[in-house]
Design a protein around this motif. Structure first.
Motif, PDB file in Angstrom:
ATOM      1  N   MET A   1      56.519  40.414  45.437  1.00 12.01           N
ATOM      2  CA  MET A   1      55.451  39.469  45.708  1.00 12.01           C
ATOM      3  C   MET A   1      54.106  40.130  45.441  1.00 12.01           C
ATOM      4  N   ILE A   2      53.264  39.492  44.686  1.00  7.00           N
ATOM      5  CA  ILE A   2      51.921  40.007  44.418  1.00  7.00           C
ATOM      6  C   ILE A   2      51.006  39.488  45.509  1.00  7.00           C
ATOM      7  N   SER A   3      50.345  40.415  46.226  1.00  6.61           N
ATOM      8  CA  SER A   3      49.466  39.994  47.308  1.00  6.61           C
ATOM      9  C   SER A   3      47.988  40.075  46.916  1.00  6.61           C
ATOM     10  N   TRP A   4      47.636  40.988  46.030  1.00  7.82           N
ATOM     11  CA  TRP A   4      46.256  41.158  45.598  1.00  7.82           C
ATOM     12  C   TRP A   4      46.202  41.314  44.090  1.00  7.82           C
ATOM     13  N   VAL A   5      45.156  40.771  43.485  1.00 11.14           N
ATOM     14  CA  VAL A   5      44.842  41.017  42.086  1.00 11.14           C
ATOM     15  C   VAL A   5      43.372  41.421  42.048  1.00 11.14           C
ATOM     16  N   PHE A   6      43.124  42.608  41.491  1.00 10.42           N
ATOM     17  CA  PHE A   6      41.757  43.109  41.356  1.00 10.42           C
ATOM     18  C   PHE A   6      41.318  43.003  39.911  1.00 10.42           C
ATOM     19  N   PHE A   7      40.110  42.507  39.717  1.00 10.27           N
ATOM     20  CA  PHE A   7      39.545  42.350  38.390  1.00 10.27           C
ATOM     21  C   PHE A   7      38.385  43.304  38.194  1.00 10.27           C
ATOM     22  N   ASP A   8      38.278  43.845  37.002  1.00  7.25           N
ATOM     23  CA  ASP A   8      37.053  44.467  36.555  1.00  7.25           C
ATOM     24  C   ASP A   8      36.155  43.299  36.155  1.00  7.25           C
ATOM     25  N   LEU A   9      34.902  43.540  35.856  1.00 10.38           N
ATOM     26  CA  LEU A   9      34.025  42.452  35.448  1.00 10.38           C
ATOM     27  C   LEU A   9      33.709  42.482  33.955  1.00 10.38           C
ATOM     28  N   GLY A  10      33.087  43.555  33.490  1.00  9.65           N
ATOM     29  CA  GLY A  10      32.664  43.631  32.098  1.00  9.65           C
ATOM     30  C   GLY A  10      33.824  43.587  31.133  1.00  9.65           C
ATOM     31  N   GLY A  11      33.830  42.602  30.247  1.00 10.16           N
ATOM     32  CA  GLY A  11      34.876  42.476  29.250  1.00 10.16           C
ATOM     33  C   GLY A  11      36.145  41.833  29.772  1.00 10.16           C
ATOM     34  N   THR A  12      36.209  41.611  31.078  1.00  6.02           N
ATOM     35  CA  THR A  12      37.379  40.983  31.684  1.00  6.02           C
ATOM     36  C   THR A  12      37.029  39.566  32.124  1.00  6.02           C
ATOM     37  N   LEU A  13      36.061  39.442  33.010  1.00 13.34           N
ATOM     38  CA  LEU A  13      35.590  38.131  33.447  1.00 13.34           C
ATOM     39  C   LEU A  13      34.200  37.808  32.895  1.00 13.34           C
ATOM     40  N   LEU A  14      33.419  38.856  32.626  1.00 14.04           N
ATOM     41  CA  LEU A  14      32.051  38.665  32.146  1.00 14.04           C
ATOM     42  C   LEU A  14      31.891  39.197  30.733  1.00 14.04           C
ATOM     43  N   ALA A 109      47.631  34.877  44.918  1.00 17.91           N
ATOM     44  CA  ALA A 109      47.261  36.190  45.451  1.00 17.91           C
ATOM     45  C   ALA A 109      45.804  36.172  45.896  1.00 17.91           C
ATOM     46  N   SER A 110      45.469  37.104  46.772  1.00 14.68           N
ATOM     47  CA  SER A 110      44.068  37.321  47.126  1.00 14.68           C
ATOM     48  C   SER A 110      43.403  38.031  45.957  1.00 14.68           C
ATOM     49  N   LEU A 111      42.127  37.722  45.738  1.00 15.63           N
ATOM     50  CA  LEU A 111      41.415  38.274  44.590  1.00 15.63           C
ATOM     51  C   LEU A 111      40.321  39.230  45.024  1.00 15.63           C
ATOM     52  N   GLY A 112      40.154  40.280  44.230  1.00 11.50           N
ATOM     53  CA  GLY A 112      39.096  41.249  44.475  1.00 11.50           C
ATOM     54  C   GLY A 112      38.503  41.724  43.169  1.00 11.50           C
ATOM     55  N   ILE A 113      37.376  42.409  43.298  1.00  6.68           N
ATOM     56  CA  ILE A 113      36.673  42.993  42.155  1.00  6.68           C
ATOM     57  C   ILE A 113      36.469  44.470  42.436  1.00  6.68           C
ATOM     58  N   ILE A 114      36.694  45.291  41.415  1.00  6.64           N
ATOM     59  CA  ILE A 114      36.296  46.699  41.432  1.00  6.64           C
ATOM     60  C   ILE A 114      35.584  46.925  40.110  1.00  6.64           C
ATOM     61  N   ALA A 115      34.273  47.197  40.157  1.00  8.24           N
ATOM     62  CA  ALA A 115      33.519  47.249  38.913  1.00  8.24           C
ATOM     63  C   ALA A 115      32.414  48.300  38.950  1.00  8.24           C
ATOM     64  N   ASN A 116      32.236  48.969  37.837  1.00  9.16           N
ATOM     65  CA  ASN A 116      31.087  49.850  37.633  1.00  9.16           C
ATOM     66  C   ASN A 116      29.955  48.958  37.142  1.00  9.16           C
ATOM     67  N   GLN A 117      29.157  48.495  38.064  1.00 12.61           N
ATOM     68  CA  GLN A 117      28.096  47.549  37.736  1.00 12.61           C
ATOM     69  C   GLN A 117      26.885  47.791  38.624  1.00 12.61           C
ATOM     70  N   HIS A 118      25.776  47.207  38.226  1.00 12.14           N
ATOM     71  CA  HIS A 118      24.562  47.167  39.027  1.00 12.14           C
ATOM     72  C   HIS A 118      24.777  46.127  40.119  1.00 12.14           C
ATOM     73  N   PRO A 119      24.242  46.331  41.326  1.00  7.20           N
ATOM     74  CA  PRO A 119      24.430  45.341  42.390  1.00  7.20           C
ATOM     75  C   PRO A 119      23.976  43.917  42.029  1.00  7.20           C
ATOM     76  N   ASN A 120      23.050  43.797  41.076  1.00  2.00           N
ATOM     77  CA  ASN A 120      22.593  42.465  40.664  1.00  2.00           C
ATOM     78  C   ASN A 120      23.680  41.632  40.013  1.00  2.00           C
ATOM     79  N   VAL A 121      24.833  42.242  39.704  1.00  2.00           N
ATOM     80  CA  VAL A 121      25.928  41.474  39.111  1.00  2.00           C
ATOM     81  C   VAL A 121      26.389  40.378  40.084  1.00  2.00           C
TER      82      VAL A 121
END
Length: 191
Positions: A1-14, A109-121
């Protein structure tokens, strides 16, 4: 069972291509202004090699490959970020299919973000209607650590203290999936 999916932002969602282009142009222009003669193609070739090596910080390391002087690189870094100030919001946009992907994955699944980004993202996520999908958002500049250089700590609701989650690994009978982040990145769950 997948409980969490973490996304990067740049090039993945943005789509951050315009933002990255502006940063690269600022670095190249400033390097030439400081007497370090480099073409755009030369800078990009070194940058791409460093991307393949998972080098961080990317632009600083690329610049230092040419300047050979960390002090000159630091001056260029400060001036480059001043030139692109605000572009982290205006030049990044959600890919057209991002909302649909998050809606579908968020049903399972619950969703999260882990990203090397500026807080303004966070402003980009809010503007583009993505913010409400995520239970956990870890932005490197807010935490003072960047992926993949080490653990990026965050609280995961419903996880026992000390559990360590990494892309695709099995822990505590649940499966966590990391999208767009290399396998060396880990998330520490406490809660």
């Amino acid at each position: 069972m997948i409980s969490w999916v973490f996304f990067d932002l740049g090039g993945t969602l943005l789509d951050e291509s315009a933002y990255h282009d502006a940063i690269v142009r600022a670095y190249v222009d400033l390097m030439n202004e400081h007497g370090v003669h480099v073409t755009l193609d030369e800078f990009l070739a070194v940058r791409d090699l460093l991307i393949a090596r998972l080098t961080s910080p990317l632009f600083v390391t690329t610049c230092t490959e040419f300047t050979k002087d960390p002090q000159v690189t630091e001056t260029i870094r400060r001036d480059a970020w001043a030139r692109v100030a605000g572009a982290e919001v205006t030049m990044q946009h959600a890919f057209p299919e991002a909302r649909e992907v998050l809606e579908v994955v968020g049903r399972h699944a619950s969703l999260g973000i882990i990203a090397n980004q500026h807080p303004n993202v966070r402003d980009v996520l809010r503007r583009d209607g993505l913010e409400s999908f995520f239970r956990v958002v870890v932005i490197s500049e807010e935490r003072g650590v960047a992926k993949p250089s080490g653990l990026v700590g965050c609280d995961l609701p419903g996880r026992r203290a000390g559990a360590v989650l990494a892309g695709g690994s099995e822990r505590d009978g649940a499966r966590e999936v990391v999208v767009g982040i290399d396998d060396r990145t880990a998330v520490r769950g406490v809660g």
